[in-house]
Design a protein around this motif. Structure first.
Motif, mmCIF file in Angstrom:
data_model
loop_
_atom_site.group_PDB
_atom_site.id
_atom_site.type_symbol
_atom_site.label_atom_id
_atom_site.label_comp_id
_atom_site.label_asym_id
_atom_site.label_seq_id
_atom_site.Cartn_x
_atom_site.Cartn_y
_atom_site.Cartn_z
ATOM 1 N N PRO A 82 1.435 32.214 -37.087
ATOM 2 C CA PRO A 82 1.973 32.464 -38.432
ATOM 3 C C PRO A 82 2.063 31.187 -39.270
ATOM 4 C CG PRO A 82 3.753 32.418 -36.843
ATOM 5 C CD PRO A 82 2.479 32.292 -36.049
ATOM 6 N N ARG A 83 2.018 31.360 -40.577
ATOM 7 C CA ARG A 83 2.261 30.243 -41.482
ATOM 8 C C ARG A 83 3.696 29.750 -41.291
ATOM 9 N NH1 ARG A 83 -0.999 30.878 -46.298
ATOM 10 N NH2 ARG A 83 -3.052 31.649 -45.610
ATOM 11 N N VAL A 121 6.306 31.883 -42.898
ATOM 12 C CA VAL A 121 6.532 33.146 -42.180
ATOM 13 C C VAL A 121 7.574 32.915 -41.084
ATOM 14 C CG1 VAL A 121 5.497 34.912 -40.702
ATOM 15 C CG2 VAL A 121 4.239 34.062 -42.692
ATOM 16 N N GLU A 132 -0.709 36.029 -39.284
ATOM 17 C CA GLU A 132 -0.660 34.800 -40.081
ATOM 18 C C GLU A 132 0.253 34.938 -41.294
ATOM 19 O OE1 GLU A 132 -3.717 31.664 -42.280
ATOM 20 O OE2 GLU A 132 -4.267 33.776 -42.101
ATOM 21 N N ASN A 133 0.105 36.030 -42.037
ATOM 22 C CA ASN A 133 0.903 36.187 -43.267
ATOM 23 C C ASN A 133 1.446 37.606 -43.417
ATOM 24 O OD1 ASN A 133 -1.505 37.450 -43.785
ATOM 25 N ND2 ASN A 133 -1.741 36.633 -45.845
ATOM 26 N N ARG A 134 1.603 38.304 -42.329
ATOM 27 C CA ARG A 134 2.208 39.638 -42.382
ATOM 28 C C ARG A 134 2.950 39.908 -41.072
ATOM 29 N NH1 ARG A 134 -3.065 40.436 -40.947
ATOM 30 N NH2 ARG A 134 -3.532 42.055 -39.406
ATOM 31 N N VAL A 154 8.094 32.670 -51.966
ATOM 32 C CA VAL A 154 7.119 33.528 -51.288
ATOM 33 C C VAL A 154 7.232 34.937 -51.861
ATOM 34 C CG1 VAL A 154 6.451 34.561 -49.074
ATOM 35 C CG2 VAL A 154 7.209 32.162 -49.160
ATOM 36 N N MET A 203 3.217 38.980 -46.960
ATOM 37 C CA MET A 203 3.719 37.767 -47.616
ATOM 38 C C MET A 203 2.585 36.915 -48.163
ATOM 39 S SD MET A 203 6.499 36.911 -44.622
ATOM 40 C CE MET A 203 5.593 37.844 -43.389
ATOM 41 N N ARG A 204 2.847 36.263 -49.279
ATOM 42 C CA ARG A 204 1.890 35.316 -49.859
ATOM 43 C C ARG A 204 2.653 34.296 -50.685
ATOM 44 N NH1 ARG A 204 1.752 40.171 -52.143
ATOM 45 N NH2 ARG A 204 2.176 40.361 -54.368
ATOM 46 N N GLU A 205 2.163 33.064 -50.659
ATOM 47 C CA GLU A 205 2.792 32.003 -51.431
ATOM 48 C C GLU A 205 2.577 32.233 -52.931
ATOM 49 O OE1 GLU A 205 2.902 27.826 -49.289
ATOM 50 O OE2 GLU A 205 0.879 28.663 -49.228
#
Length: 257
Positions: A158-159, A162, A187-189, A228, A254-256
């Motif tokens: 994950p980022r 996250v 990674e982003n969910r 985010v 999720m996203r920046e």
């Protein structure tokens, strides 16, 4: 202290000083609650603050939590009403923490000394609050919570943000500290599941949904703090055979910014 910082510091308080709060602060609390947007804007909600500073209501909870004030949370009895209640009340509890006040959610309590219903709304849950007898905060390391390794199945790395959102979710309070959430992490969910053992179903019942509302509130507060964007969606094709006795709840995308 802001709401995000309060996630890491707040603890449930069961011992209070029976002191009155300033009327201006009680008004501020009511006004703040009206500003909170629920998960479902189609569900009408309201609150009542019950003054117990004279100690006239000696016992309103099986565990004997005696507080100077009780907040009764009313809601239309619609689908996901308890999820919505948890989402709103967690934000209010964190707000009260920033004001130096202690709080404690009270399940299975009805306002016998007030109104059980308000029009077409019924009392879903109550919360004790006031000046705590002792500290109303604790160190994050003192929180009795499972680790992310115990709560998560990692499918991808994950980022960093996250991980930070998951840490806020991990620290969410829950009924009997059951921590019913499990996360499948990419990674982003994140796909969120509910632990569905027999003990969870029998002991917690409807409060399981309330707990998930609390956890989602922590995630949304953390997302705002960390810049985010978060979408909460339910996918129809989610199945994870490596999570036995778990029920799919929702996905967090999720996203920046």
């Amino acid at each position: 202290m802001n709401l995000y910082e309060a996630i890491f510091l707040r603890k449930s308080v069961r011992n209070y000083e029976m002191e009155a709060l300033k009327p201006s602060l009680l008004t501020e609390i009511k006004d703040y609650c009206k500003q909170i947007e629920g998960l479902n804007p189609g569900i009408t909600t309201d609150i009542s603050i019950i003054d117990n500073t004279k100690g006239q209501y000696k016992r309103v909870h099986l565990l004997g939590v005696k507080a100077p004030y009780y907040l009764a949370f009313y809601s239309e009895d619609k689908d996901k009403a308890m999820l919505n209640a948890g989402y709103i009340l967690e934000q209010l509890a964190l707000f009260l923490c920033t004001k130096g006040l202690g709080t404690c959610f009270l399940g299975n309590v009805k306002p016998k000394f007030g109104n059980t219903n308000k029009g077409n709304m019924k009392c879903m849950i109550m919360m004790a609050f006031g000046k705590s007898r002792g500290a109303h905060t604790r160190k994050p390391s003192e929180a009795k919570r499972m680790s992310l390794q115990e709560l998560c199945v990692y499918k991808e790395v994950p980022r960093q943000w996250v991980k930070q959102l998951l840490e806020a979710a991990r620290l969410a309070p829950s009924s009997m500290n059951s921590q019913p959430w499990r996360f499948v992490v990419y990674e982003n969910r994140v796909h969120v599941f509910s632990k569905q053992t027999v003990a969870h179903r029998r002991l917690l019942g409807k409060y399981n949904e309330f707990d998930f509302g609390i956890m989602l509130a922590n995630i949304m507060i953390a997302a705002e703090q960390l810049w985010v964007d978060v979408d909460l969606i339910r996918l129809d094709n989610i199945t994870h055979m490596d999570l036995p006795n778990n029920r799919y709840v929702i996905s967090i995308i999720m996203r920046e910014q």
